[in-house]
Design a protein around this motif. Sequence first.
Motif, short mmCIF file in Angstrom:
data_model
loop_
_atom_site.label_atom_id
_atom_site.label_comp_id
_atom_site.label_asym_id
_atom_site.label_seq_id
_atom_site.Cartn_x
_atom_site.Cartn_y
_atom_site.Cartn_z
N PRO A 20 42.01 43.12 50.06
CA PRO A 20 41.08 43.24 48.92
C PRO A 20 40.80 44.68 48.51
O PRO A 20 40.62 44.96 47.32
N ALA A 21 40.79 45.61 49.45
CA ALA A 21 40.54 47.01 49.09
C ALA A 21 41.66 47.54 48.19
O ALA A 21 41.40 48.25 47.21
N GLN A 22 42.89 47.18 48.51
CA GLN A 22 44.02 47.62 47.68
C GLN A 22 43.97 46.96 46.31
O GLN A 22 44.35 47.57 45.31
N THR A 23 43.49 45.73 46.25
CA THR A 23 43.37 45.05 44.95
C THR A 23 42.35 45.76 44.07
O THR A 23 42.56 45.91 42.86
N ILE A 24 41.28 46.24 44.66
CA ILE A 24 40.29 47.00 43.89
C ILE A 24 40.92 48.29 43.35
O ILE A 24 40.73 48.64 42.18
N ILE A 25 41.69 48.95 44.19
CA ILE A 25 42.39 50.18 43.75
C ILE A 25 43.34 49.86 42.60
O ILE A 25 43.42 50.61 41.61
N ALA A 26 44.04 48.74 42.72
CA ALA A 26 45.01 48.35 41.68
C ALA A 26 44.30 48.07 40.36
O ALA A 26 44.73 48.54 39.30
N VAL A 27 43.21 47.32 40.41
CA VAL A 27 42.49 47.00 39.17
C VAL A 27 41.90 48.27 38.55
O VAL A 27 41.96 48.47 37.33
N ALA A 67 43.08 51.26 38.78
CA ALA A 67 44.15 52.13 38.28
C ALA A 67 44.50 51.85 36.82
O ALA A 67 45.00 52.73 36.13
N TYR A 68 44.25 50.64 36.35
CA TYR A 68 44.56 50.31 34.95
C TYR A 68 43.65 51.04 33.96
O TYR A 68 43.99 51.16 32.79
N GLN A 69 42.47 51.47 34.43
CA GLN A 69 41.53 52.22 33.60
C GLN A 69 41.18 51.46 32.32
O GLN A 69 41.08 52.03 31.24
N LEU A 70 40.99 50.16 32.47
CA LEU A 70 40.63 49.33 31.32
C LEU A 70 39.21 48.76 31.43
O LEU A 70 38.60 48.44 30.42
N LEU A 71 38.72 48.60 32.63
CA LEU A 71 37.42 47.96 32.83
C LEU A 71 36.37 49.00 33.22
O LEU A 71 36.68 49.99 33.89
N PRO A 72 35.12 48.75 32.81
CA PRO A 72 34.06 49.61 33.33
C PRO A 72 33.95 49.42 34.84
O PRO A 72 34.27 48.34 35.36
N GLU A 73 33.49 50.45 35.54
CA GLU A 73 33.44 50.41 37.01
C GLU A 73 32.66 49.21 37.53
O GLU A 73 33.01 48.64 38.57
N ASP A 74 31.65 48.76 36.78
CA ASP A 74 30.85 47.61 37.23
C ASP A 74 31.67 46.31 37.27
O ASP A 74 31.29 45.37 37.96
N LEU A 75 32.75 46.24 36.52
CA LEU A 75 33.57 45.02 36.48
C LEU A 75 34.81 45.07 37.38
O LEU A 75 35.47 44.06 37.57
N VAL A 76 35.12 46.24 37.91
CA VAL A 76 36.35 46.37 38.71
C VAL A 76 36.29 45.46 39.94
O VAL A 76 37.21 44.67 40.18
N ARG A 77 35.22 45.54 40.71
CA ARG A 77 35.14 44.72 41.93
C ARG A 77 35.08 43.22 41.63
O ARG A 77 35.80 42.45 42.27
N PRO A 78 34.24 42.79 40.67
CA PRO A 78 34.24 41.34 40.40
C PRO A 78 35.61 40.81 39.97
O PRO A 78 36.03 39.74 40.40
N VAL A 79 36.31 41.56 39.13
CA VAL A 79 37.64 41.12 38.69
C VAL A 79 38.61 41.14 39.87
O VAL A 79 39.36 40.17 40.08
N ALA A 80 38.58 42.20 40.67
CA ALA A 80 39.48 42.30 41.82
C ALA A 80 39.21 41.23 42.86
O ALA A 80 40.12 40.76 43.53
N ASN A 81 37.96 40.83 42.99
CA ASN A 81 37.63 39.81 43.99
C ASN A 81 37.83 38.39 43.47
O ASN A 81 37.99 37.46 44.27
N THR A 82 37.83 38.20 42.17
CA THR A 82 37.96 36.86 41.58
C THR A 82 39.41 36.51 41.25
O THR A 82 39.84 35.37 41.48
N LEU A 83 40.15 37.45 40.73
CA LEU A 83 41.51 37.19 40.26
C LEU A 83 42.41 36.54 41.31
O LEU A 83 43.09 35.55 41.01
N PRO A 84 42.41 37.02 42.55
CA PRO A 84 43.31 36.38 43.54
C PRO A 84 42.99 34.90 43.77
O PRO A 84 43.90 34.08 43.91
#
Length: 162
Positions: free
Chosen positions: A29-36, A38-55
């Motif tokens: 999951p830590a690498q998934t957060i880094i991956a999300v 890296a796209y620089q598309l989401l505000p920082e507040d949404l990076v973790r929820p998207v990274a934790n939900t998408l898988p």
Amino acid sequence: MWIKVVSLLARLSLAAVWLVSGALKVADPAQTIIAVRAYQLLPEDLVRPVANTLPFFEIALGLLLLIGLAVRATASVSAVLLLVLIGVIVSVWARGLSIDCGCFGGGGAADVNGWDYAEEILRDVGFLALAVWLIVFPRSPFALGLRSRTPFSVTPQQTMAE
């Protein structure tokens, strides 16, 4: 008959894609957060929820396709998700970022070139083709869903005269 076989192969192939992709992301999951991020598309507040939900969303899509429930609806959601992912990769490429997509684990800054992005887009277009096939032909053998399974098509045998 061949349409049902192709549908079965498409269903199982797309299920494998989502299950492998989701499982690799859940495993790190830590690498998934880094991956999300890296796209620089989401505000920082949404990076973790998207990274934790998408898988888990990918795993749910894979399981539904694997057992053959709501195949047309699942394929439609898959097609939308794949279009989003293709658009995101195009966006990264167009902005000149150099990242690993993290599509199957990993992700983040990487030394990639335009050909790498083109390969990822072509791969996702192939997965999109599987999803479109299943939208058009959702019925396949071994599916559990009423509208996803093939009807029993046993040809009645002629009765033999005694």
